[in-house]
Structure formats: C-alpha cells, structure tokens
Write an enzyme that holds these catalytic residues in place. Structure first.
Site, PDB file in Angstrom:
ATOM      1  N   LYS A 107      -9.794  -1.430   6.112  1.00 25.62           N
ATOM      2  CA  LYS A 107      -9.476  -2.787   6.329  1.00 25.62           C
ATOM      3  C   LYS A 107     -10.685  -3.600   6.321  1.00 25.62           C
ATOM      4  CE  LYS A 107      -4.893  -1.666   8.499  1.00 25.62           C
ATOM      5  NZ  LYS A 107      -4.372  -1.288   9.572  1.00 25.62           N
ATOM      6  N   LYS A 132      -3.632   0.004   1.695  1.00 24.34           N
ATOM      7  CA  LYS A 132      -4.992  -0.231   1.967  1.00 24.34           C
ATOM      8  C   LYS A 132      -5.989   0.758   1.683  1.00 24.34           C
ATOM      9  CE  LYS A 132      -3.861   1.446   6.702  1.00 24.34           C
ATOM     10  NZ  LYS A 132      -2.676   1.497   6.183  1.00 24.34           N
TER      11      LYS A 132
END
Lengths: 444, 444
Positions: free
Chosen positions: B206, B106
């Site tokens: 995220k 991520k």
C-alpha cells in the site's frame, strides 16, 4: 519541452483565498501543466479596487475592475468574491458563455444551487465547489464519486471552525461562551459580527449543500433546521463531560422513512452531546471533520482545516485541475446524477436521543411523576440520575428551605415533536422547578 | 421510464468482496442506472469452481469458469481475484480488448502497476483501484484529484487493520503480541498465515501505491523499506504509554531533499511511536486512517474501515460508477498526470526521531559517555530520562550485585544511517548492558 495548449483562467476576487489561488497558479505553473496536460494561464483577477492592499505580492497588471470582459475571455472562471450578487450573475454569465466554473461560495450554492446546476447541465458546463464545505477537506468529491455506488445514511459534520474552537475552549479550559468568543476573535477565527458562525447560519448553508449531494436531491436552505451555540452553558458542558460526552455543533444530514412510511431527508444544525469515544470528539480547535455513515462502506471520517486562505486555495486548485483535465480530454462533462426529489422532513419528525436536566423539589413521588410525563408522550427512558443540589442561602431559615434535587434523564430515540411536548408538560409540572437543560445526543 | 444504454460488467472473482459487489449491482440496479446515465448489467462472474459455497445468494447462471470469454464480451471488467497471475494477464486482456478496468489488487499494482498503467494509457482505457488501499476509505481519488493542485509532503498511514488491532489490544488490554494475534485470528481479522500482515508486507504494498500516486512518480515495491511488528514488546508499548505515545505500524511516504541536495521520495513501513494527541493515535481496532500533509491544504485525515467484504465493495462500486459516467460522457479517459521519475531514497537517508532505551551499569560517568556516543555520530539529544532498575536475584550476594539503571533517550531528527552507527557503538560500549529498544518517533 512539451508545448501545451492554453486554458485561460479568470479569477473573481482577490481576498485571502483568491490571492493564494493566484500565487499558487503562478508559482506552480509548470508542475500544474504537467498534471493537467494543458497550461493554466491566469489571465486576470477581477476586484473592486485594483489599488487595495493584498496579502500576497502579485503582478499589478493582472488586476482589473472589469469582471465581465474577463469572464467573456476565459475558459475557466474561479469565483471567490462571496455573497449572492454579483457572484450569481457572473457565474451564470460564465456558464452561458461556455466557460467551466469553480466556486467556494457556500451562501450562493445553498440559496441558488439548483438554478446554477441546471444552467450548467443545460450547456454541459462543469461547476465544481469543493471549497464551499469544510475548506481544504476533500468531502464533496468523495461523496459524489467515491460513494456513488453506495447509499449514504447519515452525515454528522463539524463544519464551522469558529464554533468548534469556542466549544473546545469551553470544554478544555472551562471558558464561558463570552471568554471563548473573545479568544476566537483575538485569533482571527471569529469575525467582527460573529452571528453567521455562532448562530449556526454558516453551518446550515453547508448542511444544505452536503444533504443535497449525499442524497442526490435538492435540500433548500430554508428547510434546514438551525440552532446556534449561544444558549450552550458551561454547566451543560460540565455535565456532559461528567457523563462521558462532549458538546459539538453538528450539521446533521439524514435519510430515513418517517412514521407514516414516507422516504425523505432531514438537514439540521444544533449543538449536541457526542460520546468522547466517537472520532468527532477528538476534533479540536478550529478544525473541521465530516463523519459519514454509508450502507456498505460503514463509518468514514474526513478531517482537516476548515478554513484559511491557503488551505481553501488547495481545494479550489484541486477543482480547477480536475475540471481542466476533463476539458483537455474533450467530450461533454461527466453525466450528472439523476436527482430524486425527496421530501425534506420538518424537525418534528426527526428521531434522536435527548439528555434533559431538571431541577425538582425533593419529595417522595417526584421520580414517578416525572417518568410518567415522559411515558405520556411515549418517550422511553434510557437513564435517570439524581443528585442533591446543595441547599443554599444563609439568610433563609431552615424551615423555608425546600430541598431540591437535580435529575438528569437520558431518553431513547424519540421524535422532536414528542420531546417538545414532554418538555412543555415538565415545565408546567408542580414538582419541576426548572427545566435546566435539553440537549440532543448524537453519535451513539 | 427512461431507456438507458447498457454497460456490460464482468466480474472476476466471487469471494467476500466479489459476492458483495455482485449483490449490490443486482439490488441497486435502478438507482445506479440513474446515477450513471447507463444501465450496469452484470453479465457474469468468473470463478474457479461454479459450485463452490458463496457468502451471498446469487443467480447460478451468472457463474462461469471461462474468464476469457467473459472479458472479451465486457465494457467494464472488475478484477477481484487477487494474486499476480492470472489477474495480470486478464487485466491486460481487458485493456487491450477495449474495456475499462476496476481492481482492488494491491499486490498486483505494487508489483506491476507501471506496466498496467502504461497499457491503459496507450489505448485510453481507465484503470481504477480505490479499493486497493485502505478498503472503503476514499483516499486515492482525493490524492489524485482533490489534491492535484497541491503538493503532498508526507503521508502517515495506518493501512493494515490486523496489525492496528493487535497493537491496540497490546496498548489497551496489556496483551502480549501472541495473545493479541490469537484474538485477531479468532475474530477473523488475521489469516491462518499472518505473515503478510504482521511482517508489514501488506502495508508495504500500500505504501508503494500511495507514494507513487501522491508524488506523481513510480515507487517500486522493492524500494519500500519494511519492518513488521513482530519485535514490538509489551515493555516498549508500556514505556511509550508512560511518555504519552502509542505504538502504531505506519506506512510513511515522504518527499524531501537529501543532504546532497537530491530531490526524491521515501516509502517505508515500520512500527513507530505517535503522540497520543495526534489524530492517528485515536484510530482503534481494525480501522484504517491515512494522514496527509500537503503544502497548501495542511493536515488532512481520512478514516474508516480498512477491510471487509461489503466495505471494500463500496469502494469498488464507487470506481465503477465514476468510470461508467465517463464512459457515458464519451471522449477518451481523463489525461493522465505526467510522471516525474523521482529517485527513491534508501532508508539510510531518511531523517526521523528515535527513542532509544538502554540498560546501563549505574556508575559515575555513564551518562556523559553515552551522550558522547550520540554526539560522535552527530545525533543530538532532545530528552534523557534515567530510572533505577530494581536490583534482583535473592541468591546473589550483595557484593556481586552491580546496580543497573535504565536510560531512555529521545533524539532530534537524525538519519537512519547515523542512528544505526550510534546503536552499533552503544551495543559495544562497556557501560551498556543491553540496547533494550530502538523505536522511531513520528507525527511530532
């Protein structure tokens, strides 16, 4: 201005979902073209009556009664007519004339899915059907793709909004089944003939589709065990509430090895008690949710609107865009999974827990005798609660009142067959006045 | 026995997720081959130290320190090393040598996603990254495919399990932040240095990935507004509870038109009050959930385990199978969405509701004056509650006790800029002793 190639989209059916799909296709034409890499041209909408009233204002010239010509001129056919025929013939015609297909027809897929998938495989056509289960909720694609490297163990689904609304009303407002059904009808959640919903038929179709996809096998509709909610009583719901449970109509798909060592699957629909702490217990009103347990991923839940024209249209368009992207990319459709042909277990082999409520005469030795009936069938007990039933009837003389008590018995995992035999023996037992309630317990 | 062609899979990283991916690839080899239509051969695992202890027993000969040779001999590269370099260079090497890529990184995607996607697009390589957001929960594929024909309006995500565990403990057990963090550390939910979690950095990464995907645009990490949970107090949580709310750390992605008529997006992370009736309020412990509002589909929620080696491995394998199926089908990867380059709004333009708690002196005219500070900045009030603060301190003489009161003020939608100016003026107001708490309210 980018020049896109054109994909000709034919729509079969102009009802509440069809009209919304048409509207969104027309309104979002440029946006969708950018996402797909091709223009999605709605070439026509096949309906029974071109002059019928529509819920959405759409160009008159799109409507036709000639479904076959429309299909033969299309790259993609979207089937939203519902029912078995002519939907089945039209989809086969589309596949065999080289079109890809999107459908939301759960009844057709549950009964003739295997035939349609085989036809599509043979010519390399795509057949998408996300909208057939749980409306707008993306559940089939996650099962087919996101969990493709995992092993699904169990699915517990609230896949019928009408019955969830009814059970939720009974639980939250204390309605009777009839009152809650009347309220569902008034709100447009229940149809004039509510049998498909309250009888569990709609949920059974979805269970067949979910089980086939989750376990990479074929689960025929007729092998789905089905009980509706018509026998659920306010007393059961109240007693479940006191014990910390809520009653939900569940579609359950499970893969397991039975007592004979056979690896197989079970698909079944019945009302069951679910602990209030379970994520499914928080699914209120007409919403749907599918709870998936997978070996590696653990517990997942997918929640949202299970029905509604525009909500379902979202799922149809998602299928259309996905299929159109692959169409643009060229090459054959994505290779289908090889299918295991797993046996589908009869309900008798299924193991689950039960809550059994008995009215018994209040005499010494009752509890021991009742317990021995369970143990005779190798059903072991997790919990026994006894409460006095208030003795009734003013007109009955004191001496005639034989005091009764209520016994609530929770079992450990047992087979349906063992439980059924136990209940039969309990009903015939001299101490047992009534077997008041037998409910399965899931999600513990 | 079917003879499948072979896809050579290289794994970069042998940590908790990597080891589980390797184990599942080896254990489920036949099953996966059936689903993909090709054999997935694990050709090697690149690690820093081939002799390091592993959580899973794997064949010694698979391990190598020569990542580059491994990449050059692979059809698919799975990157699970984490961090920016050398992960970024290895992924670019894989793409440019003709391999498809799966990653769970991520941090890398949030910072260099645009570069990696462009490189993949240029050569027609596939780059999948489902495991980068919300662990095992399928959220990226539903957003990219299932909702491709819809318009996402807003996402509210609980995407960091550590902070959700901490806030849940504070809410349910009455822990202080320090106690809850210690408990999270003991359970292995929190790292030795918990900054990435409690500071909201992990959630911000995220949010950048989710916003980019949901709105078909590029949202750079540095434009994500971020507040962690370090300033959340037990008093705030208690006061939220009394009002029927729970405090959650939310990653919020929103598309809207600002006051100047500009169409744009916002991505932000902060602790906020969520009504207890909202599905996100029922997300307990270290679980994750992503609540999506779309124009047609309405409200959807995706729930499950947000972390864990084997859970995350499920998402990685899902990506691998999906990508391998397309590899087998032949043809280029699926056409990428055309991307709008939407402006990303500054936090000052974001509209939301607020709960402001003030300690004020208890004098006539206080309420009117406080209300006028809000109205000066065009912030309208939804709710005002006043309660006496018990006057304290035995040693203070009666005359010296100036009575104070607590005011809890709920606003209607207001911009962050207007609220910030209001709070500044409140803090300087002669009646206001302390601005005790300012919390945003979401999901109403």
């Amino acid at each position: 201005m980018i020049e896109y190639r054109n994909l000709r989209v034919a729509l079969l059916g102009g009802g509440s979902v069809g009209a919304q799909v048409a509207r969104l296709l027309l309104e979002q034409r440029d946006e969708l073209a950018g996402r797909v890499g091709a223009s999605l041209e709605l070439v026509g909408i096949a309906v029974r009556d071109v002059n019928a009233e529509r819920t959405v204002d759409l160009p008159k010239e799109l409507f036709t009664t000639d479904a076959e010509s429309l299909i033969l001129g299309a790259d993609v056919v979207i089937e939203l007519m519902g029912g078995i025929e002519p939907a089945r013939s039209y989809i086969l015609l589309a596949i065999n004339s080289g079109a890809d297909v999107v459908t939301a027809n759960k009844a057709l897929l549950a009964e003739h899915g295997a035939e349609l998938f085989a036809a599509a495989d043979q010519v390399g056509a795509q057949l998408n059907y996300e909208a057939a289960v749980a409306g707008a909720i993306p559940i089939l694609r996650p099962l087919r793709e996101s969990l493709a490297g995992d092993r699904v163990v169990r699915i517990l689904g609230i896949v019928n909004g009408t019955t969830n609304y009814i059970l939720d009303r009974m639980d939250e407002a204390g309605d009777s089944l009839e009152e809650a059904l009347a309220s569902a009808t008034a709100l447009g959640y229940a149809e004039a003939d509510p049998t498909a919903d309250v009888g569990g038929y709609d949920a059974a179709q979805k269970a067949a589709i979910l089980a086939s996809l989750a376990f990479h096998t074929t689960v025929p509709l007729e092998s789905v065990y089905r009980e509706g909610i018509t026998s659920v009583t306010p007393a059961q719901i109240e007693s479940a509430r006191k014990a910390g449970y809520v009653v939900k109509l569940l579609a359950i798909c499970e893969r397991f090895t039975d007592e004979h060592g056979v690896d197989g699957v079970s698909a079944r629909v019945y009302p069951a008690m679910v602990p209030r702490s379970h994520p499914l217990a928080a699914v209120h009103g007409a919403n749907n949710a599918v709870f998936v347990e997978a070996e590696a991923a653990g517990s997942l839940m997918f929640y949202g609107a299970g029905a509604g024209g525009v909500e379902t249209a979202s799922a149809v368009l998602g299928d259309l865009v996905s299929l159109a992207r692959r169409h643009v990319a060229g090459g054959p459709g994505v290779a289908a999974s090889s299918h295991a042909e797993l046996p589908v277990f009869d309900i008798g082999s299924v193991m689950t827990r039960y809550a059994v409520t008995l009215e018994v005469t209040d005499e010494p030795g009752v509890l021991a005798e009742v317990a021995s009936v369970f143990s005779d069938h190798h059903v072991s007990l997790a919990l026994v609660e006894q409460s006095m039933t208030p003795a009734v009837a003013k007109t009955v003389s004191r001496a005639a009142v034989s005091a009764t008590a209520t016994l609530v018995i929770g079992t450990h995992d047992a087979t349906e067959a063992a439980l059924a035999a136990t209940v039969r023996d309990l009903a015939a037992n001299r101490f047992v006045t009534t077997v008041a309630s037998v409910l399965r317990v899931e999600g513990v």
